[in-house]
Design a protein around this motif. Structure first.
Motif, short mmCIF file in Angstrom:
data_model
loop_
_atom_site.label_atom_id
_atom_site.label_comp_id
_atom_site.label_asym_id
_atom_site.label_seq_id
_atom_site.Cartn_x
_atom_site.Cartn_y
_atom_site.Cartn_z
N TYR A 37 0.83 -1.21 0.00
CA TYR A 37 0.00 0.00 0.00
C TYR A 37 0.86 1.26 0.00
O TYR A 37 0.60 2.21 -0.75
CB TYR A 37 -0.93 0.01 1.21
CG TYR A 37 -2.11 -0.93 1.10
CD1 TYR A 37 -2.91 -0.95 -0.04
CD2 TYR A 37 -2.45 -1.78 2.14
CE1 TYR A 37 -4.01 -1.80 -0.14
CE2 TYR A 37 -3.54 -2.64 2.05
CZ TYR A 37 -4.31 -2.65 0.91
OH TYR A 37 -5.39 -3.49 0.81
N GLN B 262 0.97 4.07 -3.04
CA GLN B 262 0.47 5.40 -2.68
C GLN B 262 1.54 6.46 -2.89
O GLN B 262 1.25 7.58 -3.34
CB GLN B 262 0.01 5.41 -1.21
CG GLN B 262 -1.16 4.49 -0.90
CD GLN B 262 -2.42 4.84 -1.67
OE1 GLN B 262 -2.70 6.01 -1.92
NE2 GLN B 262 -3.19 3.83 -2.05
N VAL C 66 -2.47 3.64 5.23
CA VAL C 66 -1.77 2.38 5.03
C VAL C 66 -1.93 1.47 6.25
O VAL C 66 -2.19 0.27 6.13
CB VAL C 66 -0.28 2.64 4.73
CG1 VAL C 66 0.54 1.36 4.85
CG2 VAL C 66 -0.12 3.25 3.35
N SER D 85 -4.20 -2.15 6.08
CA SER D 85 -3.48 -3.42 6.22
C SER D 85 -4.02 -4.30 7.35
O SER D 85 -3.52 -5.42 7.54
CB SER D 85 -1.99 -3.15 6.45
OG SER D 85 -1.44 -2.35 5.43
N GLU E 272 -7.81 -5.35 -1.30
CA GLU E 272 -6.43 -5.22 -1.77
C GLU E 272 -6.39 -4.77 -3.23
O GLU E 272 -5.57 -3.93 -3.61
CB GLU E 272 -5.70 -6.57 -1.63
CG GLU E 272 -5.36 -6.94 -0.20
CD GLU E 272 -4.50 -8.20 -0.13
OE1 GLU E 272 -3.92 -8.59 -1.18
OE2 GLU E 272 -4.42 -8.81 0.94
N GLY F 26 -5.06 -1.20 -3.52
CA GLY F 26 -3.67 -1.40 -3.87
C GLY F 26 -3.37 -1.34 -5.35
O GLY F 26 -2.19 -1.35 -5.74
#
Length: 349
Positions: A106, A110, A149, A153, A190, A194
């Motif tokens: 991530y 980002q 992030v 996660s 994800e 992501g």
């Protein structure tokens, strides 16, 4: 460390179920560690100790190197897991290590997205670049990004667990779900956070940048464009297979029980997960290699400080391009004023 887990819920196919696959994976991860760990440390040292100025681009690259370097530091644990084909570190480490891996994914995408957005503003709206280049503004943006992030996660902490391998001795650290809905939730999250959203922003940014470049007379491909475009493409190449397997597993979860389609999809994601996860690790050692080739012209002149000079040159490229765009915009405004003045004089006469 003694582990007591119910073996009846284990899986036949896991990331360590094939000796040939684990051997190849261990070799790849060893190469990644030997290349990526010192490479990212060198990038961090170059920026913190040798760079004479801390630009926005330099700060983003520093955060990217920290994220990648942290993942490289964890690589020996996964190498040992693949070599032993047995997880011996306990349930807490199982959750924490894979949580950090997901956080790295991530954080990396980002940060690359922020680089693209910064380039977009500097090229398309150069007059507004001073609004987002303040140190406080950048630090706040990075703080918000790292908080997102950390939150995104969390599924790795929830679904990662240590279980016994079914019909085999030893333990595995894998994602286990009680329902198909949990599978869909985890891997869709994800995929969206992501890949789909950040790469959507990146693609739109580049389209607008290319349109702006075509409208101006300054069409020279400068160093910063090549470097950041290489980072974007490299990250995409190494992470696309991982997200494809995610989509396969989501399709597997949504397929009817007992159908041939479900069996085929299950076989694909179970055997492809280890390979694609290993390939994704390579992205964390690729950036220092890209920096090396981008800055090799500095090596003879600058020695060990070549990478710091590269990042400073990249920052100058951004500033130069912003000034070019601003100057071009001012020239257009002046031309428009001259035309209007001429028209006004003509109508008066």
């Amino acid at each position: 460390m003694r582990l007591n887990h119910n073996c009846s819920t284990g899986l036949n196919e896991t990331i360590v179920s094939s000796s040939s696959a684990t051997s190849i994976g261990a070799l790849i991860l060893t190469f990644v560690f030997l290349l990526g760990c010192p490479g990212n440390i060198f990038v961090i040292w170059s920026i913190l100790a040798r760079a004479r100025q801390q630009s926005v681009t330099t700060l983003l690259i520093l955060n990217l190197a920290i994220a990648d370097g942290s993942l490289m530091a964890l690589t020996p644990f996964f190498i040992a897991y693949l070599v032993m084909m047995n997880w011996v570190l306990g349930n807490v480490m199982c959750k924490v290590l894979f949580y950090l891996c997901l956080a790295n994914m991530y954080a990396s995408i980002q940060l690359i997205m922020l680089m693209s957005v910064y380039r977009l503003v500097s090229v398309v709206w150069p007059k507004r670049i001073s609004v987002i280049t303040g140190k406080k503004t950048i630090m706040r943006v990075l703080g918000v990004m790292w908080m997102l992030v950390i939150v995104a996660s969390i599924p790795a902490l929830i679904y990662r667990n240590v279980r016994c391998k079914k019909n085999h001795p030893g333990y595995v650290c894998d994602s286990f779900h009680d329902t198909n809905g949990e599978v869909v939730l985890q891997y869709t999250l994800e995929l969206v956070l992501g890949f789909v959203v950040p790469y959507g922003v990146i693609v739109v940014s580049y389209i607008l940048i290319l349109r702006k470049i075509r409208q101006t007379k300054f069409r020279r491909r400068i160093r910063s464009e090549k470097l950041i475009l290489a980072i974007v493409v490299t990250f995409c190449l190494f992470w696309v297979p991982y997200h494809v397997i995610n989509m396969v597993q989501v399709a597997w979860a949504l397929s009817p029980e007992g159908s041939p389609k479900k069996k085929l999809l299950g076989l694909i994601w179970q055997r492809g997960r280890a390979v694609t996860s290993t390939i994704a690790f390579i992205s964390s050692c690729a950036n220092p290699v890209l920096y090396f080739f981008a800055g090799k012209s500095y090596i003879r002149r600058e020695g060990l400080e070549f990478m710091a000079r590269l990042f400073e040159g990249t920052a100058l490229d951004f500033g130069r391009k912003s000034r070019m765009s601003s100057q071009n915009s001012r020239d257009k405004d002046k031309d428009a004023e001259v035309v209007l003045k001429d028209k006004g004089d003509s109508s008066t006469n």
